[in-house]
Design a protein around this motif. Sequence first.
Motif, PDB file in Angstrom:
ATOM      1  N   THR A   1       0.826  -1.213   0.000  1.00 37.83           N
ATOM      2  CA  THR A   1       0.000   0.000   0.000  1.00 37.83           C
ATOM      3  C   THR A   1       0.863   1.268   0.000  1.00 37.83           C
ATOM      4  OG1 THR A   1      -0.215   0.244   2.417  1.00 37.83           O
ATOM      5  CG2 THR A   1      -1.791  -1.215   1.310  1.00 37.83           C
ATOM      6  N   ARG A   2       2.195   1.094  -0.070  1.00 41.85           N
ATOM      7  CA  ARG A   2       3.114   2.245  -0.072  1.00 41.85           C
ATOM      8  C   ARG A   2       4.168   2.083  -1.166  1.00 41.85           C
ATOM      9  NH1 ARG A   2       5.632   1.759   5.209  1.00 41.85           N
ATOM     10  NH2 ARG A   2       7.224   3.060   4.267  1.00 41.85           N
ATOM     11  N   GLU A   3       3.963   2.773  -2.271  1.00 44.89           N
ATOM     12  CA  GLU A   3       4.863   2.701  -3.422  1.00 44.89           C
ATOM     13  C   GLU A   3       6.319   2.986  -3.027  1.00 44.89           C
ATOM     14  OE1 GLU A   3       6.128   2.146  -7.283  1.00 44.89           O
ATOM     15  OE2 GLU A   3       4.030   1.949  -6.703  1.00 44.89           O
ATOM     16  N   GLU A   4       6.528   3.946  -2.126  1.00 43.62           N
ATOM     17  CA  GLU A   4       7.914   4.301  -1.769  1.00 43.62           C
ATOM     18  C   GLU A   4       8.658   3.137  -1.111  1.00 43.62           C
ATOM     19  OE1 GLU A   4       5.435   5.772   1.781  1.00 43.62           O
ATOM     20  OE2 GLU A   4       5.225   5.819  -0.396  1.00 43.62           O
ATOM     21  N   SER A   5       7.949   2.259  -0.412  1.00 43.00           N
ATOM     22  CA  SER A   5       8.618   1.104   0.191  1.00 43.00           C
ATOM     23  C   SER A   5       9.057   0.108  -0.892  1.00 43.00           C
ATOM     24  CB  SER A   5       7.723   0.415   1.223  1.00 43.00           C
ATOM     25  OG  SER A   5       6.634  -0.255   0.615  1.00 43.00           O
ATOM     26  N   PHE A   6       8.327   0.068  -1.989  1.00 47.35           N
ATOM     27  CA  PHE A   6       8.693  -0.772  -3.133  1.00 47.35           C
ATOM     28  C   PHE A   6       9.869  -0.148  -3.888  1.00 47.35           C
ATOM     29  CE2 PHE A   6       8.116  -2.113  -7.594  1.00 47.35           C
ATOM     30  CZ  PHE A   6       8.214  -3.489  -7.435  1.00 47.35           C
ATOM     31  N   GLU A   7       9.835   1.164  -4.026  1.00 46.59           N
ATOM     32  CA  GLU A   7      10.899   1.862  -4.754  1.00 46.59           C
ATOM     33  C   GLU A   7      12.258   1.749  -4.065  1.00 46.59           C
ATOM     34  OE1 GLU A   7       9.281   5.784  -5.184  1.00 46.59           O
ATOM     35  OE2 GLU A   7       7.922   5.154  -6.796  1.00 46.59           O
ATOM     36  N   SER A   8      12.279   1.500  -2.770  1.00 43.97           N
ATOM     37  CA  SER A   8      13.554   1.398  -2.063  1.00 43.97           C
ATOM     38  C   SER A   8      14.133  -0.023  -2.080  1.00 43.97           C
ATOM     39  CB  SER A   8      13.415   1.894  -0.621  1.00 43.97           C
ATOM     40  OG  SER A   8      12.557   1.056   0.113  1.00 43.97           O
ATOM     41  N   LEU A   9      13.467  -0.958  -2.755  1.00 43.05           N
ATOM     42  CA  LEU A   9      13.954  -2.338  -2.782  1.00 43.05           C
ATOM     43  C   LEU A   9      15.334  -2.470  -3.407  1.00 43.05           C
ATOM     44  CD1 LEU A   9      10.718  -4.350  -3.652  1.00 43.05           C
ATOM     45  CD2 LEU A   9      11.816  -4.065  -1.409  1.00 43.05           C
ATOM     46  N   ASP A  10      15.655  -1.636  -4.408  1.00 41.17           N
ATOM     47  CA  ASP A  10      16.993  -1.687  -5.008  1.00 41.17           C
ATOM     48  C   ASP A  10      18.066  -1.403  -3.969  1.00 41.17           C
ATOM     49  OD1 ASP A  10      16.548  -2.405  -7.734  1.00 41.17           O
ATOM     50  OD2 ASP A  10      15.801  -0.370  -8.122  1.00 41.17           O
ATOM     51  N   ASP A  11      17.810  -0.426  -3.096  1.00 39.66           N
ATOM     52  CA  ASP A  11      18.771  -0.110  -2.035  1.00 39.66           C
ATOM     53  C   ASP A  11      18.936  -1.294  -1.082  1.00 39.66           C
ATOM     54  OD1 ASP A  11      19.100   2.462  -3.056  1.00 39.66           O
ATOM     55  OD2 ASP A  11      17.565   3.314  -1.733  1.00 39.66           O
TER      56      ASP A  11
END
Length: 169
Positions: free
Chosen positions: A93-103
Amino acid sequence: MSSEQQPDALFKLLIIGDSGVGKSCFLLQFTEGDFKEDHNVTIGVEYGAKSVKVDNKLVKLQIWDTAGQESFRAITRSFYRNAHAVILMYDLTREESFESLDDWLREIKQNSDPDVAVYLVGNMLDLADEEREVQTDSARKFSEEHQLDGFTEASAKTSENVTDVSVAT
């Protein structure tokens, strides 16, 4: 002598991801079959253990739930050593938590053994119908592109897929 059966195998499992994605709730649901709506932010690491039967073998899982805040990364990096598997968690439910997966994947590669299994979990499946921001296909594609060992969506609140994730790793 203890009446508890000795495990046939012992595995160290790490749960990582941004703060607030439900790592501690996932750990509590898996180890105790419980869910707490109000959970304190993890400081450093939390620990849980559970023995499960896999192919008629008793496997003990030592599960380390790491703090997601940047300020604790220096502390939690040492827990990657000797980990057999990592659950890389995001909140669907939080796109930003998905976007940080690369890190987080960089963290795994820098601090873990090269053969560590990495399993991607989108948590908060119980909220997906109303609040989903990360589509299942996007997460599946991420998992495939990064050659992760598996992917699923789960709910620490309802326990949906929680046991399946922990045993699959």
